[in-house]
Design a protein around this motif. Sequence first.
Motif, PDB file in Angstrom:
ATOM      1  N   ASP A  51      18.271  41.330 -11.594  1.00  0.00           N
ATOM      2  CA  ASP A  51      17.356  40.498 -12.378  1.00  0.00           C
ATOM      3  C   ASP A  51      15.939  40.624 -11.841  1.00  0.00           C
ATOM      4  N   PRO A  52      15.037  41.248 -12.584  1.00  0.00           N
ATOM      5  CA  PRO A  52      13.662  41.416 -12.091  1.00  0.00           C
ATOM      6  C   PRO A  52      12.902  40.099 -11.956  1.00  0.00           C
ATOM      7  N   ILE A  53      13.249  39.101 -12.773  1.00  0.00           N
ATOM      8  CA  ILE A  53      12.536  37.828 -12.708  1.00  0.00           C
ATOM      9  C   ILE A  53      12.830  37.119 -11.389  1.00  0.00           C
ATOM     10  N   LEU A  54      14.092  37.113 -10.989  1.00  0.00           N
ATOM     11  CA  LEU A  54      14.440  36.464  -9.728  1.00  0.00           C
ATOM     12  C   LEU A  54      13.811  37.208  -8.548  1.00  0.00           C
ATOM     13  N   SER A  55      13.781  38.528  -8.629  1.00  0.00           N
ATOM     14  CA  SER A  55      13.119  39.294  -7.568  1.00  0.00           C
ATOM     15  C   SER A  55      11.646  38.940  -7.471  1.00  0.00           C
ATOM     16  N   THR A  56      11.015  38.752  -8.618  1.00  0.00           N
ATOM     17  CA  THR A  56       9.600  38.387  -8.624  1.00  0.00           C
ATOM     18  C   THR A  56       9.381  37.025  -7.987  1.00  0.00           C
ATOM     19  N   TYR A  57      10.299  36.099  -8.227  1.00  0.00           N
ATOM     20  CA  TYR A  57      10.205  34.785  -7.587  1.00  0.00           C
ATOM     21  C   TYR A  57      10.228  34.919  -6.062  1.00  0.00           C
ATOM     22  N   VAL A  58      11.146  35.708  -5.562  1.00  0.00           N
ATOM     23  CA  VAL A  58      11.257  35.866  -4.109  1.00  0.00           C
ATOM     24  C   VAL A  58       9.992  36.489  -3.540  1.00  0.00           C
ATOM     25  N   ILE A  59       9.467  37.495  -4.214  1.00  0.00           N
ATOM     26  CA  ILE A  59       8.237  38.153  -3.737  1.00  0.00           C
ATOM     27  C   ILE A  59       7.073  37.166  -3.745  1.00  0.00           C
ATOM     28  N   ASP A  60       6.979  36.365  -4.782  1.00  0.00           N
ATOM     29  CA  ASP A  60       5.904  35.369  -4.868  1.00  0.00           C
ATOM     30  C   ASP A  60       6.002  34.353  -3.738  1.00  0.00           C
ATOM     31  N   ASP A  61       7.217  33.986  -3.355  1.00  0.00           N
ATOM     32  CA  ASP A  61       7.401  32.996  -2.292  1.00  0.00           C
ATOM     33  C   ASP A  61       6.962  33.522  -0.940  1.00  0.00           C
ATOM     34  N   ILE A  62       7.172  34.800  -0.703  1.00  0.00           N
ATOM     35  CA  ILE A  62       6.951  35.365   0.632  1.00  0.00           C
ATOM     36  C   ILE A  62       5.578  36.003   0.762  1.00  0.00           C
ATOM     37  N   TRP A  63       4.916  36.263  -0.347  1.00  0.00           N
ATOM     38  CA  TRP A  63       3.717  37.109  -0.331  1.00  0.00           C
ATOM     39  C   TRP A  63       2.622  36.563   0.581  1.00  0.00           C
ATOM     40  N   GLU A  64       2.392  35.269   0.556  1.00  0.00           N
ATOM     41  CA  GLU A  64       1.320  34.685   1.356  1.00  0.00           C
ATOM     42  C   GLU A  64       1.564  34.837   2.855  1.00  0.00           C
ATOM     43  N   HIS A  65       2.796  34.954   3.265  1.00  0.00           N
ATOM     44  CA  HIS A  65       3.134  34.948   4.686  1.00  0.00           C
ATOM     45  C   HIS A  65       3.408  36.350   5.249  1.00  0.00           C
TER      46      HIS A  65
END
Length: 1151
Positions: free
Chosen positions: A474-488
């Motif tokens: 699921d690309p949408i769920l992957s995008t969520y994970v990337i968005d969560d971690i991107w700042e850190h």
Amino acid sequence: METGLRRSQRRLNAEESVNSRVSHLDAFDVIVKGFDSLRSGSFLRSESVSVWIVLSMKRFRVQKRSASAISSSEKAASNSAKDDDQSPTRTEQASVRKGRKRRENASAATNDAEPVSPTEVVDEDFEGSPPDRRKKKKREVAADHQSLIAYLFSFWGAHMNSETIKSNGKFIHQAVKNWVEQYESDPKSAVAEILLMLFEACGVKYQFAEVSMDEVNVDDVVVALVNLAKNGEVEDYGGAKQKVFKQFKENLLCFWDSLVLECQNGPLFDSVLFEKCMDYIIALSWYVIIMTLWLFMHRYRDIDPDIRMACIGSLGNWIISYPSLFLQDLYLKYLGWTLNDKSAGVRKTSISALQNLYEIDDNVPSLSLFTERFSNRMIELADDIDVAVAVSAVGLLKQLLRHQLLADDELGPLYDLLIDEHPAIRHAVGELVYDHLIAQKFSSSQSSSKGKESESSEVHIGRLLQILREFSMDPILSTYVIDDIWEHMDALKDWKCIISMLVDENPLTELTDIDATSLVRLLCASIKKAVGEKIVPSNDNRKVYHTKAQKETLENNKHEITIAMMKRYAQILQKFVADKAKVAPLVEAVVHLKLELYSLKRQEQNFQAVLQLIKDAFFKHGENETLRSCIKSIAFCASESPADLQDFARNKLKELEDELLSKLKSAITQIGAGDDDYSLLVNLRRCYNFQLAKAVSNESLYEDLVGILRDFKNLDDEVVSLLLLNMYMHVLWCRQSLDEENPSEASLSSLLSMRSTLFQQVDYFLNYLLNAEEEEKAIALLTSRVCVILVEIWCIFNERKLRSSKLHLLGFLPDESTIQKFWKLCERRLSIKDGLDDEDANEESIDEINRQDAIMIAAAKLIVNDVVPKELLAPKIISHFIMHGPSVAEVVKNFIAVLKKTASDDIHKLFLEALKIAYQRHEEELSRTDGDYSSVQSFSDCKDLSSRLSATFAGAARSKHRLHILEIVKNGIAFAFEDAPKKLSFLEGSVLQFVPKLPVSDIMDILKDIQTRVEDINTDEDPSGWRPYHAFIDILREKYTKNEGLQGEEGQVQKRRGRPRKSKDLQGRKLFEDQNSSEEDGDGDSISASDQDEDEEDGETPLKDSLRSLRLRSLKLGKASQQERSNDSRSNAQSKHVGSGKATLDKVFAS
């Protein structure tokens, strides 16, 4: 002279006991230091004296050192005097003069109108700082504390007359001198007097019994004082607001300073005076501690959440300040229990207290048993209904991981929060995942060697890819994970490293196809984040404004990305151009590049290669996402690239259009020859996506599409849908191209002809679908698109809007029969279930949900745009409020909100008609069954609809719309009695829910009216038929005739505020292969029901109950991002006349 020597000798004799006394003072200082945080209310406020005595004792220590030095010199002088017939030496004389001068200075200072500041006493007498260096205090009015001093020293009447007592604070020093003289003559009575003053300063008046002071038991006195306080015989002078007590603390402190100064050469060291005072102060302080704890244990469960918060916050401070006393399970358990408090503020306060405890490494060993018992609850709180509590709980779990207090298999439920709907929770969990699993900051076995930065980035990206494998489908769920971690995660900004891994340049680990797909998604999502775009859907659609510094940062990021991608972009596209899972995000990345750098860096060939590969990808794939990405990218380059590159991009776009039309005409010819329609289907989809961004410059295309529909009646439904969509888009572009101020007759005639042809075709399929005998699911796709296209063309050519313009010839209004057929087809489509309960639910079922929403949006749009009278269609739309799930309900809810603004005077009529329509459906269903009316599902639907509609009259709207509510009730009762007793169930199913919104006076009138209707009717002849009537009357009498009013009878289920609760038995997600989800139910460590105060709510809907449901939800969310892309691609085709129609189509057909 002999008196001074005698006092010096007494100091020398008492010097041996100074060390023990100082240690005693130190212990006392520790006790009273936290007194202010330990006391509660005004109960026995001994703090008002104990803190000041401690300050005086600190000054005493300074004096003691000075006194020791003086005593040494005086002792030497004394020995010398013995050899010289005890004649005073010059040192003795100087010492005595210095002591006398100090007392005279103190007396002069206190005789002044300005009260002596404690700081000034310390500075002048002990540190020797000159007075002129300090800022002068503002003189206080003497009357502010005359009564105060008289009150405090009223028991010294033997030393001062009443006029003197009523004087101001300048007589404090004289009172102290008088008391010292009394102490030298009668120590016991003087000690008793100062102790009474101490008690009175604490707020309690007490008299010693006529016994010796040596025989008085300190504990007995303290108990007696506490009893007086319990009986209410206590005053709070320190916290009093009266003007007379304004200078209470300052004057009392001045008294103790003066007392220490006056006693420094005598009573201070006689082991009687201050020993006795300290015994009582320590006893009072400790008793207050005990009483405070007693108070805490009763008030931490107070009904007021603010009091519970104060108790828990204070307990946390005590544990940190005095760990030797409070860092034990006896007190820690209260923090654990309040983790279950029903108030979010109390839970957050408890979590904050625990965070402060775990922050100190020395506290961790003492917290082991507490952690073992309450760790499960801490993990549950990360999914708390309150967002602030959940975020704080995630921070607490980070500290537990830092101290190695949690096992990895316990964190499974926490990882599911990476796709929580609230960004604050997702980002908090993302930070934890990065620290724990990617950076491995909490791992004790982590190697200390760091290596090069690029290698470190590759290692981190490899660990992230391992996590993304869990979401690879699921690309949408992957995008969520990337968005969560991107700042850190800084490695996500290492563009060179990511690109190097994609082109397989000496990778540390070989990438699988799944990892390569995740890495492409990671690269494209990171690029969007770096240039300031959102990568996950958001409810906040407000435009984001950046500061100048933020804009510069975004521009720098775009520059760095372009430099890194410039030479490798074509290579990556060439590698993945045939992979439909990777090509769409890669193609769209070009719109985020700084294209002028291709010219500045002499990279024109790479730019041309990229565009050629994008054009090839357009004809290699037939999926909507890939097609739109390709068109969007080439159109962007054709409009935004530099002049020398723009011509090439425009030519490439023209080539793509010509090749598309050629392929489409070829497919049409093949259909005529009897070939398969797959080629036609794919090219029609390409043509539709092309028209979303740009008009097709071919006049004969429209006639070709119409010819196919006329000549071939057995085409696949999807082919027919795409033919109609392409015809609609062609008409829409022609409508936009018209000059509204001066349209030509030829253009008007041509558009009128195309519009009529489109109406004919849509009307044909409207009738065809109404009479079709196929299975409903088989025609669901065509049904949805016919309904939506019909609404769009009605809105675009709305006669009411074009009547006053030069385009009035294009105006059109549907007749009532056509509207009835349209709504019948809409109801047929709405009756098709969404299929979410099927095990094989896939993206197609999610599309059906969106098309089901589109049906309701389209119908509501006819009312909002004034195409159809609201009385004709609005009640029918409202009657479907609760029948088709939350998505349709949300559309109807927003529709009602619009009606309340535009037709507020008629809203009650529309509501009543909707209730009647729903009741008619109930009667039809009841006629097909033999059961009781209340057991039929349609009757429950009637009650739910009535509850939802009555809930719109909440708060102030109840008073504002009282007459409307009353009319609904009265007309509803009249409808129920039209054919009594057949329709009396309408009272219970539809009217009763509105009654609680009325005042009691109206309800009594309703009771009288309804009873009048049955005066001449014998209801006993048909008991079952009249049962709803009797039930209605009984409910009104029971609830509202006994002065129970309207409290709690809203006729609706109260919703819990905040986030929806999640299921607590959810098996967690595994982010690494060696991690197992926790399956323990916490039987040993879970908090018992008696420990928990948290209320559980029935009917809770878990947000994520399985990976399948997560994927279905993400597909829904994915439509939002696709809609955004569609909006961008069609922005050039929108105008103020037809923009709403295209926007709706974009929302409906973004699949």
